[in-house]
Design a protein around this motif. Sequence first.
Motif, short mmCIF file in Angstrom:
data_model
loop_
_atom_site.label_atom_id
_atom_site.label_comp_id
_atom_site.label_asym_id
_atom_site.label_seq_id
_atom_site.Cartn_x
_atom_site.Cartn_y
_atom_site.Cartn_z
N LYS A 196 0.83 -1.21 0.00
CA LYS A 196 0.00 0.00 0.00
C LYS A 196 0.87 1.26 0.00
O LYS A 196 0.56 2.24 -0.70
CB LYS A 196 -0.93 -0.01 1.21
CG LYS A 196 -2.04 -1.05 1.13
CD LYS A 196 -2.91 -1.01 2.37
CE LYS A 196 -4.02 -2.08 2.29
NZ LYS A 196 -4.85 -2.07 3.53
N ALA A 197 1.95 1.22 0.78
CA ALA A 197 2.84 2.38 0.84
C ALA A 197 3.56 2.61 -0.48
O ALA A 197 3.76 3.76 -0.91
CB ALA A 197 3.86 2.19 1.97
N ILE A 198 3.93 1.53 -1.17
CA ILE A 198 4.61 1.64 -2.46
C ILE A 198 3.66 2.22 -3.51
O ILE A 198 4.03 3.13 -4.27
CB ILE A 198 5.15 0.27 -2.91
CG1 ILE A 198 6.26 -0.21 -1.97
CG2 ILE A 198 5.67 0.34 -4.35
CD1 ILE A 198 6.68 -1.65 -2.20
N ILE A 199 2.43 1.72 -3.54
CA ILE A 199 1.45 2.22 -4.50
C ILE A 199 1.10 3.68 -4.20
O ILE A 199 0.94 4.50 -5.12
CB ILE A 199 0.18 1.33 -4.46
CG1 ILE A 199 0.51 -0.05 -5.05
CG2 ILE A 199 -0.95 1.98 -5.24
CD1 ILE A 199 -0.62 -1.04 -4.95
N SER A 200 1.04 4.04 -2.92
CA SER A 200 0.76 5.42 -2.54
C SER A 200 1.88 6.35 -3.02
O SER A 200 1.61 7.44 -3.55
CB SER A 200 0.62 5.53 -1.01
OG SER A 200 0.44 6.87 -0.61
N ALA A 201 3.13 5.91 -2.86
CA ALA A 201 4.25 6.72 -3.34
C ALA A 201 4.20 6.87 -4.86
O ALA A 201 4.47 7.96 -5.39
CB ALA A 201 5.57 6.06 -2.92
N LYS A 202 3.83 5.81 -5.56
CA LYS A 202 3.73 5.86 -7.01
C LYS A 202 2.67 6.86 -7.44
O LYS A 202 2.88 7.66 -8.37
CB LYS A 202 3.40 4.46 -7.55
CG LYS A 202 3.29 4.38 -9.06
CD LYS A 202 2.97 2.96 -9.51
CE LYS A 202 2.84 2.88 -11.03
NZ LYS A 202 2.54 1.49 -11.48
N LYS A 203 1.52 6.87 -6.77
CA LYS A 203 0.45 7.80 -7.11
C LYS A 203 0.88 9.24 -6.87
O LYS A 203 0.43 10.16 -7.56
CB LYS A 203 -0.80 7.47 -6.28
CG LYS A 203 -1.50 6.18 -6.71
CD LYS A 203 -2.72 5.92 -5.85
CE LYS A 203 -3.43 4.64 -6.29
NZ LYS A 203 -4.62 4.34 -5.43
N ASP A 204 1.76 9.43 -5.90
CA ASP A 204 2.26 10.77 -5.58
C ASP A 204 3.44 11.17 -6.46
O ASP A 204 4.04 12.23 -6.26
CB ASP A 204 2.69 10.84 -4.11
CG ASP A 204 1.51 10.80 -3.15
OD1 ASP A 204 0.38 11.08 -3.60
OD2 ASP A 204 1.71 10.48 -1.97
N GLY A 205 3.79 10.30 -7.42
CA GLY A 205 4.92 10.59 -8.29
C GLY A 205 6.25 10.44 -7.60
O GLY A 205 7.25 11.02 -8.03
N ASP A 206 6.28 9.65 -6.53
CA ASP A 206 7.50 9.50 -5.74
C ASP A 206 7.93 8.04 -5.70
O ASP A 206 7.36 7.18 -6.40
CB ASP A 206 7.26 10.03 -4.32
CG ASP A 206 8.46 10.77 -3.76
OD1 ASP A 206 9.59 10.41 -4.12
OD2 ASP A 206 8.26 11.70 -2.95
N SER A 207 8.93 7.74 -4.87
CA SER A 207 9.43 6.37 -4.76
C SER A 207 9.91 6.12 -3.34
O SER A 207 10.06 7.06 -2.55
CB SER A 207 10.58 6.13 -5.74
OG SER A 207 11.69 6.96 -5.42
#
Length: 357
Positions: A196-207
């Motif tokens: 969930k944290a990885i997908i959230s970072a992806k949605k925010d344009g981050d890593s």
Amino acid sequence: MAFTIGDRIKLTIFGQSHAPSIGGVIDGLPAGETIDLDAATAFLARRSPGKSPLATARKETDVPRVIAGLADGKTCGAPLAFFIENHDTRSKDYDLFRAQPRPSHADFPAILKYGDAHDIRGGGFFSARLTAALCFAGAIALQILARRGIVIGAHIARAAGIADTPFDPVNLTKEDFSSLNDFPVIDKIQGEKMQKAIISAKKDGDSVGGVVECGIIGLPAGLGEPIFDSMESQLARMLFAIPAVKGVEFGTGFAIADMMGSAANDVYTEPQGDSLRTLTNNNGGILGGLSTGMPLIFRAAFKPTPSIARKQNTWNTHSGKQETLVIPGRHDPCVVLRAVPCVKAAAGIVVLSCSTV
């Protein structure tokens, strides 16, 4: 040569991310070893892109072709040579990075070193794409080691600051590796939080970054060569060849610096085969650069993927001005998931080289 590593077992890796293919040559493999190419290809598929929202959308079939070194499915004593074709490339995405080097990428130092000859497409030979060759070579090593009773397992110890249950450093068994699935964690609830944290970072344009923990069991005592070819030295050298690795620790690692000697010392208890068991394993199964017979435990830390969708500042080396950079293309929001087989492969190659006489 910079692309060759090893002593008894020598591995050479070649290619670039957007070249027609990548591949490798493994020299020194024992003759007469049966190699299951289907199993090796399946292992390689664990790092292949385009199969999960947690990874880059680049799609590669990653079917290795062995062109030398096998006869009737067995190693024949000749160097084993193979290649893996590249297919889903978008080279035009990388043209602007010659003038606008990406933050925390190899673009700027590579251009300084190689000039206009540097193949910047996909990162060239600095790309993690070359770990596909490492994984296939490692898959072969892992098969040979398994027949000698040496088994290697790895899991995501941490991702996005969320920790998994660590391996038991004293009583690690082969069964502990069997539950590590496509998202290899011991605690499935923690694994769900990581995803969930990885997908959230992806949605925010981050890593995000993370840590891979690796355990090796079945090792005889005494592997390694002091002083410059210690087990730690050889493993660390191979692990730092994996892109994005920024730290390696063995056993208790850096935390051992805060312990008292009475707590840090691994006390011997009873014989186990040709070696002695210890109550603890703070030294990670290595003393004096030699394996002790206890489980060999180490961890590799991976930085967050530097290619992110957010706007970043960079210096335009052509115009001499600071400019805003938006990185196009397809990138992993977290490299740790696909790094797990890379770490296993790296460990397998080193251990096979150390244990081959």
